[in-house]
Design a protein around this motif. Structure first.
Motif, PDB file in Angstrom:
ATOM      1  N   PRO A 390      21.201 -28.037   7.128  1.00 41.15           N
ATOM      2  CA  PRO A 390      21.051 -27.722   8.629  1.00 41.15           C
ATOM      3  C   PRO A 390      20.485 -26.539   9.082  1.00 41.15           C
ATOM      4  CG  PRO A 390      23.111 -28.879   8.022  1.00 41.15           C
ATOM      5  CD  PRO A 390      22.655 -28.560   6.606  1.00 41.15           C
ATOM      6  N   LEU A 391      20.021 -26.399  10.041  1.00 41.40           N
ATOM      7  CA  LEU A 391      19.735 -25.236  11.066  1.00 41.40           C
ATOM      8  C   LEU A 391      20.943 -24.135  11.072  1.00 41.40           C
ATOM      9  CD1 LEU A 391      17.517 -23.530  12.381  1.00 41.40           C
ATOM     10  CD2 LEU A 391      18.530 -24.927  14.425  1.00 41.40           C
ATOM     11  N   ALA A 392      20.720 -23.079  10.689  1.00 42.33           N
ATOM     12  CA  ALA A 392      21.741 -22.110  10.786  1.00 42.33           C
ATOM     13  C   ALA A 392      21.439 -20.989  11.787  1.00 42.33           C
ATOM     14  CB  ALA A 392      22.002 -21.361   9.515  1.00 42.33           C
ATOM     15  N   THR A 404      18.404 -21.677   7.031  1.00 40.58           N
ATOM     16  CA  THR A 404      19.205 -22.889   6.852  1.00 40.58           C
ATOM     17  C   THR A 404      20.478 -22.490   6.445  1.00 40.58           C
ATOM     18  OG1 THR A 404      18.278 -23.379   4.681  1.00 40.58           O
ATOM     19  CG2 THR A 404      17.295 -24.514   6.546  1.00 40.58           C
ATOM     20  N   GLN A 405      21.577 -23.240   6.465  1.00 38.61           N
ATOM     21  CA  GLN A 405      23.142 -23.180   6.066  1.00 38.61           C
ATOM     22  C   GLN A 405      23.273 -22.680   4.817  1.00 38.61           C
ATOM     23  OE1 GLN A 405      25.825 -26.048   7.458  1.00 38.61           O
ATOM     24  NE2 GLN A 405      25.128 -25.665   9.868  1.00 38.61           N
ATOM     25  N   ASP A 406      22.269 -23.438   3.934  1.00 40.46           N
ATOM     26  CA  ASP A 406      22.409 -22.624   2.498  1.00 40.46           C
ATOM     27  C   ASP A 406      21.765 -21.207   2.405  1.00 40.46           C
ATOM     28  OD1 ASP A 406      19.644 -22.920   2.635  1.00 40.46           O
ATOM     29  OD2 ASP A 406      19.723 -24.789   1.147  1.00 40.46           O
ATOM     30  N   GLY A 407      21.294 -20.603   3.276  1.00 41.59           N
ATOM     31  CA  GLY A 407      20.947 -19.182   3.378  1.00 41.59           C
ATOM     32  C   GLY A 407      19.411 -19.142   2.979  1.00 41.59           C
ATOM     33  N   ALA A 412       8.836 -20.939  10.565  1.00 42.26           N
ATOM     34  CA  ALA A 412       9.267 -22.153  11.498  1.00 42.26           C
ATOM     35  C   ALA A 412       8.167 -23.032  11.530  1.00 42.26           C
ATOM     36  CB  ALA A 412       9.253 -21.423  13.042  1.00 42.26           C
ATOM     37  N   PRO A 413       8.135 -24.260  11.400  1.00 39.32           N
ATOM     38  CA  PRO A 413       7.285 -25.389  11.110  1.00 39.32           C
ATOM     39  C   PRO A 413       6.499 -25.145  12.420  1.00 39.32           C
ATOM     40  CG  PRO A 413       9.354 -26.311  10.854  1.00 39.32           C
ATOM     41  CD  PRO A 413       9.647 -24.859  11.337  1.00 39.32           C
ATOM     42  N   GLN A 414       5.133 -25.558  12.334  1.00 41.44           N
ATOM     43  CA  GLN A 414       4.188 -25.134  13.381  1.00 41.44           C
ATOM     44  C   GLN A 414       2.912 -26.296  13.243  1.00 41.44           C
ATOM     45  OE1 GLN A 414       2.913 -21.190  13.681  1.00 41.44           O
ATOM     46  NE2 GLN A 414       1.248 -21.433  15.121  1.00 41.44           N
ATOM     47  N   PHE A 415       2.523 -26.838  14.403  1.00 41.64           N
ATOM     48  CA  PHE A 415       1.466 -27.764  14.332  1.00 41.64           C
ATOM     49  C   PHE A 415       0.268 -27.196  14.992  1.00 41.64           C
ATOM     50  CE2 PHE A 415      -0.662 -31.680  15.790  1.00 41.64           C
ATOM     51  CZ  PHE A 415      -1.266 -32.138  14.425  1.00 41.64           C
ATOM     52  N   THR A 416       0.730 -26.486  16.426  1.00 35.64           N
ATOM     53  CA  THR A 416      -0.406 -25.802  17.310  1.00 35.64           C
ATOM     54  C   THR A 416      -0.529 -24.575  17.107  1.00 35.64           C
ATOM     55  OG1 THR A 416       0.986 -25.567  19.275  1.00 35.64           O
ATOM     56  CG2 THR A 416       0.369 -27.843  18.664  1.00 35.64           C
ATOM     57  N   PRO A 417      -1.424 -24.222  17.636  1.00 36.52           N
ATOM     58  CA  PRO A 417      -1.703 -22.428  17.651  1.00 36.52           C
ATOM     59  C   PRO A 417      -1.104 -21.806  18.678  1.00 36.52           C
ATOM     60  CG  PRO A 417      -3.689 -23.358  18.654  1.00 36.52           C
ATOM     61  CD  PRO A 417      -2.693 -24.597  18.186  1.00 36.52           C
ATOM     62  N   LEU A 438      14.798 -30.001  18.249  1.00 34.96           N
ATOM     63  CA  LEU A 438      14.496 -31.220  17.165  1.00 34.96           C
ATOM     64  C   LEU A 438      15.255 -30.625  15.818  1.00 34.96           C
ATOM     65  CD1 LEU A 438      10.711 -31.410  17.607  1.00 34.96           C
ATOM     66  CD2 LEU A 438      12.342 -33.185  18.115  1.00 34.96           C
ATOM     67  N   LEU A 439      15.026 -29.540  15.528  1.00 34.59           N
ATOM     68  CA  LEU A 439      15.872 -29.003  14.451  1.00 34.59           C
ATOM     69  C   LEU A 439      17.386 -29.026  14.631  1.00 34.59           C
ATOM     70  CD1 LEU A 439      13.419 -26.047  13.351  1.00 34.59           C
ATOM     71  CD2 LEU A 439      13.218 -28.562  12.508  1.00 34.59           C
ATOM     72  N   LEU A 440      17.780 -28.889  15.437  1.00 36.72           N
ATOM     73  CA  LEU A 440      19.224 -28.885  15.608  1.00 36.72           C
ATOM     74  C   LEU A 440      19.719 -30.289  15.195  1.00 36.72           C
ATOM     75  CD1 LEU A 440      19.918 -27.044  18.732  1.00 36.72           C
ATOM     76  CD2 LEU A 440      20.729 -26.470  16.777  1.00 36.72           C
ATOM     77  N   ASP A 441      18.852 -31.392  15.485  1.00 33.01           N
ATOM     78  CA  ASP A 441      19.362 -32.653  15.186  1.00 33.01           C
ATOM     79  C   ASP A 441      18.896 -33.059  13.649  1.00 33.01           C
ATOM     80  OD1 ASP A 441      20.551 -33.118  17.822  1.00 33.01           O
ATOM     81  OD2 ASP A 441      18.469 -33.648  18.467  1.00 33.01           O
ATOM     82  N   ASP A 442      17.772 -32.511  13.257  1.00 34.67           N
ATOM     83  CA  ASP A 442      17.126 -33.061  11.902  1.00 34.67           C
ATOM     84  C   ASP A 442      16.487 -31.832  11.691  1.00 34.67           C
ATOM     85  OD1 ASP A 442      15.996 -34.130  10.148  1.00 34.67           O
ATOM     86  OD2 ASP A 442      14.755 -35.529  11.099  1.00 34.67           O
ATOM     87  N   ILE A 443      16.847 -31.184  10.487  1.00 36.42           N
ATOM     88  CA  ILE A 443      16.058 -29.879  10.034  1.00 36.42           C
ATOM     89  C   ILE A 443      14.639 -30.359   9.172  1.00 36.42           C
ATOM     90  CG2 ILE A 443      17.102 -30.035   7.520  1.00 36.42           C
ATOM     91  CD1 ILE A 443      16.516 -26.916   9.687  1.00 36.42           C
TER      92      ILE A 443
END
Length: 491
Positions: A390-392, A404-407, A412-417, A438-443
């Motif tokens: 999960p997101l840390a 992420t929580q494993d360190g 950060a994911p990106q799709f637009t400029p 989005l990442l808080l719910d699903d990494i």
């Protein structure tokens, strides 16, 4: 004094300018009464002419005819002999008719843009000696059919003018041939003859479909890469066919049937679009293709980038990483040397001496480069993160980082400029806030592609703050902002 609705009155000097002949010659012809009869006389008794009347007179003079626009020529009342086609500068097919008063040419540019006629027509006309008239078909539509431009071969300056489509048909005494934009092929034009039925031919896509199909036939039929390439080729072919059909519909709607003959119609193809293939199949296909090293794979990747920016690649945006920053150094330390694959086309890296790397966690390509004495890394940014931890925290640097929580640290994911960014009211902070939500719910959530996602107001306000670079926003702070609660102190 001219009436309000009266055409422009031309003096002797004006007639000379219009016909590109010396004004003394015009004055001499007027005195001998062998010039065009005056349209009228002004209050001082001086003669004047209207453009239409002057051109009507000049159109019967063999010497001046090449200085008269084609739409002012008189109809000869007979079908002019067609003399065939020739190629000019490997970009233009020129069709020729002999009208009895001199050759009339109709030019077709193979790859026409909006400025081609005005820019190239005068120089092309100079390569057609003894031409009485030179025309070129444009890319759009005019008053009664496809746009048609001409030059005056007998005029020293050879200005470009526009004429109705029917003017050419009237002069050559037959319907003028027409090829849709995606069927303007030199082989089809060279083979055309008056009276031929329309040729059925495959429309030419504006993308390099050949490379795509050549690579597809080397792959296992039904594999994600094969399905991706075949779908792409069919999509391009369908789009080209659709464009040709659209041209023919416009032709039928705006052009009198007696003035035009359709020379070619597009071959029917399946109506395939890229979205017909599930996106996960396309991403899997491109993941395989991006890892290839052959020239066809490079060509296919470049075509996809030109087509839609590589929107179905596992990574398609680019960022610069400074190894002097704390997170930049941490990320650089895990890079591994890489071979040159098609993925590096995304970074537009053609230097064979470039130092290439790969992020082993995202498989994204990376190039090390020196700019003004400083080392930096160009990387392709993943569309989604390959982890289940999960997101840390979010780290506000350039680029924005995710831990992420494993360190583990990820770009950060990106799709637009336009993002993710922070510190102002605009697209970048909206993308950052949406991504955090989005990442808080699903990494593994993909980067947002638009602004339709209902982003919590607290996260948007958080992203719009002018945080200093290096600010770490923890999961607890992000969740508090999302719930609209006071945000704990930041680091």
């Amino acid at each position: 004094m001219a009436l309000a609705n009266e055409p422009e009155r031309l003096s002797v000097a004006g007639c000379a300018r219009l016909l590109n002949i010396p004004w003394r010659r015009v004055r001499h012809l007027v005195k001998r009464r062998v010039f065009a009869p005056p349209t009228g006389h002004d209050t001082a008794g001086e003669p004047y002419w209207h453009r239409r009347d002057l051109y009507t007179w000049a159109s019967v003079d063999g010497e001046l005819l090449s200085r008269v626009p084609l739409d002012h020529w008189r109809s000869l009342g007979i079908q002019a002999p067609y003399l065939g086609a020739e190629t000019i500068e490997n970009t233009v097919t020129a069709l020729r008719w002999h009208t009895g008063v001199g050759p009339v040419w109709m030019l077709w540019h193979w790859d026409l843009d909006a400025s081609t006629c005005e820019r190239e027509l005068p120089s092309l006309a100079k390569q057609l000696p003894a031409a009485a008239a030179v025309t070129m078909v444009g890319a759009d539509y005019g008053i009664d059919g496809p746009a048609l431009y001409g030059v005056l071969p007998g005029a020293p300056a050879q200005p470009v003018y526009e004429m109705p489509w029917s003017a050419l048909s009237n002069v050559i005494g037959m319907p003028a041939p027409y090829w849709p934009s995606r069927l303007r092929r030199p082989d089809l034009m060279n083979d055309w003859r008056p009276g031929n039925p329309p040729v059925v031919a495959a429309a030419d896509p504006d993308m390099d479909i050949t490379s795509v199909l050549r690579l597809a036939v080397t792959l296992d039929e039904g594999s994600p890469a094969w399905r991706t390439l075949v779908n792409l080729a069919q999509t391009w072919q369908h789009r080209a066919t659709k464009a040709a059909k659209s041209d023919l519909k416009l032709l039928a709607k705006h052009t009198p049937a007696a003035t035009v003959t359709v020379a070619a119609t597009p071959l029917a193809v399946p109506a395939v679009e890229k979205d017909d293939l599930p996106r996960d199949i396309q991403r899997a296909g491109w993941l395989e293709l991006l890892d290839r090293t052959d020239d066809l794979a490079l060509a296919c990747v470049n075509q996809a980038l030109q087509w839609d920016g590589g929107e179905d690649f596992p990574y398609n945006m680019r960022e610069i990483v400074d190894p002097a920053t704390e997170r930049g150094a941490e990320w650089v330390a895990r890079l591994v040397p890489a071979r040159r694959t098609a993925a590096f086309e995304l970074l537009k890296e053609r230097d064979q001496e470039a130092v290439l790397f790969q992020d082993p966690l995202t498989d994204a390509p990376v190039v090390r480069e020196g700019v003004r004495g400083q080392t930096r890394y160009r990387m392709a940014v993943p569309y989604r993160l390959p982890t289940t931890s999960p997101l840390a925290e979010l780290i506000l640097e350039k680029p924005v980082w995710v831990r992420t929580q494993d360190g583990t640290l990820y770009p950060a994911p990106q799709f637009t400029p336009y993002g993710p960014k922070w510190g102002y009211q605009g697209s970048g902070p909206t993308i950052l806030a949406t991504l955090a939500d989005l990442l808080l719910d699903d990494i593994t959530a993909p980067a947002p592609t638009n602004y339709d996602h209902p982003t919590p107001k607290g996260l948007e306000e958080l992203a719009q703050r002018k945080w200093p670079p290096g600010t770490v926003l923890t999961r607890a702070q992000l969740e508090a902002a999302r719930r609209g609660r006071p945000i704990p102190e930041t680091d």
